[in-house]
Scaffold this active site. Structure first.
Site, PDB file in Angstrom:
ATOM      1  N   CYS A 114      -0.439   4.028   2.662  1.00 54.76           N
ATOM      2  CA  CYS A 114      -0.407   3.817   4.118  1.00 54.76           C
ATOM      3  C   CYS A 114      -0.099   2.353   4.396  1.00 54.76           C
ATOM      4  O   CYS A 114       1.040   1.941   4.261  1.00 54.76           O
ATOM      5  CB  CYS A 114      -1.696   4.277   4.778  1.00 54.76           C
ATOM      6  SG  CYS A 114      -3.215   3.848   3.910  1.00 54.76           S
ATOM      7  N   SER A 115      -1.085   1.550   4.745  1.00 62.19           N
ATOM      8  CA  SER A 115      -0.783   0.169   5.115  1.00 62.19           C
ATOM      9  C   SER A 115      -1.966  -0.748   4.856  1.00 62.19           C
ATOM     10  O   SER A 115      -2.136  -1.742   5.564  1.00 62.19           O
ATOM     11  CB  SER A 115      -0.410   0.117   6.595  1.00 62.19           C
ATOM     12  OG  SER A 115      -1.467   0.642   7.374  1.00 62.19           O
ATOM     13  N   CYS A 116      -2.798  -0.448   3.842  1.00 58.14           N
ATOM     14  CA  CYS A 116      -3.981  -1.262   3.577  1.00 58.14           C
ATOM     15  C   CYS A 116      -3.559  -2.710   3.314  1.00 58.14           C
ATOM     16  O   CYS A 116      -2.606  -2.965   2.575  1.00 58.14           O
ATOM     17  CB  CYS A 116      -4.758  -0.710   2.383  1.00 58.14           C
ATOM     18  SG  CYS A 116      -5.394   0.945   2.709  1.00 58.14           S
ATOM     19  N   CYS A 171       0.889  -1.157   0.000  1.00 55.40           N
ATOM     20  CA  CYS A 171       0.000   0.000   0.000  1.00 55.40           C
ATOM     21  C   CYS A 171       0.922   1.200   0.000  1.00 55.40           C
ATOM     22  O   CYS A 171       1.586   1.477   0.997  1.00 55.40           O
ATOM     23  CB  CYS A 171      -0.916   0.029   1.220  1.00 55.40           C
ATOM     24  SG  CYS A 171      -1.856   1.574   1.301  1.00 55.40           S
TER      25      CYS A 171
HETATM   26 FE    FE Z   1      -3.243   1.874   3.102  1.00 56.55          FE
END
Ligand code: FE
Length: 194
Positions: free
Chosen positions: A105-107, A102
């Site tokens: 961010c950190s999906c 991602c």
């Molecule tokens: Fe994310």
């Protein structure tokens, strides 16, 4: 640490946010604990590994997994569908290797992979996975042949990805449990062979 959050570590920032929500009467400490316990009780890389092992042993399940990841997860009792994102499963082959990131961010499909590793959330991984995937994979110990195509999938809040690794050659005769034990969270992200 940089950005607009000041210099506090993540845990302290999270706690500060929790205290604001509690002070505003939006949630209690006990409710937060209960929600987190529910999320992490069922979220584990064993879930994604189970889906992969099923796909390796059941060609019809493999087809359903690639066609509709949410339905295939639900079929095994995993709730990716309830999190409101589209789950797309991407299959490694002899000529194509997939990896997920991602960039924003950190999906991440937490329900199927457990909490994301800290490197997945790092700026270095997020920025380099797209620019120089082959070099990043080499740092994970995964040296791919030059003619292997690398496809990098950028997850977001609407669409998240899971890699279906290649079935190991030596897996003939192994049952689904044994096959599932071969699959790691890095394999499901695409930073390992499986
Ligand atoms: Fe994310």
């Amino acid at each position: 640490m940089s950005g607009g959050h000041g210099e506090l570590p993540v845990a302290a920032r999270v706690r500060r946010l929790e205290e604001r929500l509690i002070a505003a009467g939006l949630v209690t400490d006990d409710e937060l604990d209960e929600v987190l316990a529910q999320v992490f009780a069922s979220a584990a890389p064993a879930n994604g590994a189970r889906m992969v092992a099923r796909a390796w042993t059941d060609p019809a399940y493999r087809d359903r997994l690639l066609a509709d990841g949410n339905a295939a997860a639900a079929e095994l009792g995993f709730g990716a569908g309830s999190h409101g994102y589209l789950l797309k499963v991407v299959e490694n082959t002899a000529s194509v290797h997939n990896m997920i990131v991602c960039t924003l961010c950190s999906c991440y499909p937490t329900a199927l992979l457990g909490p994301s590793p800290s490197w997945y959330k790092s700026f270095a991984y997020r920025s380099r996975a797209v620019r120089e995937p082959r070099g990043v994979l080499a740092e994970f110990g995964l040296e791919l042949p030059d003619d292997t195509e690398i496809r990098v999938w950028d997850a977001n809040s609407e669409t998240r990805y899971l890699v279906l690794p290649q079935r190991p050659e030596a897996a003939d005769g192994m049952d689904e449990n044994a096959l599932a034990s071969l699959v790691t969270s890095n394999g499901l992200i695409g930073t390992a062979v499986r």
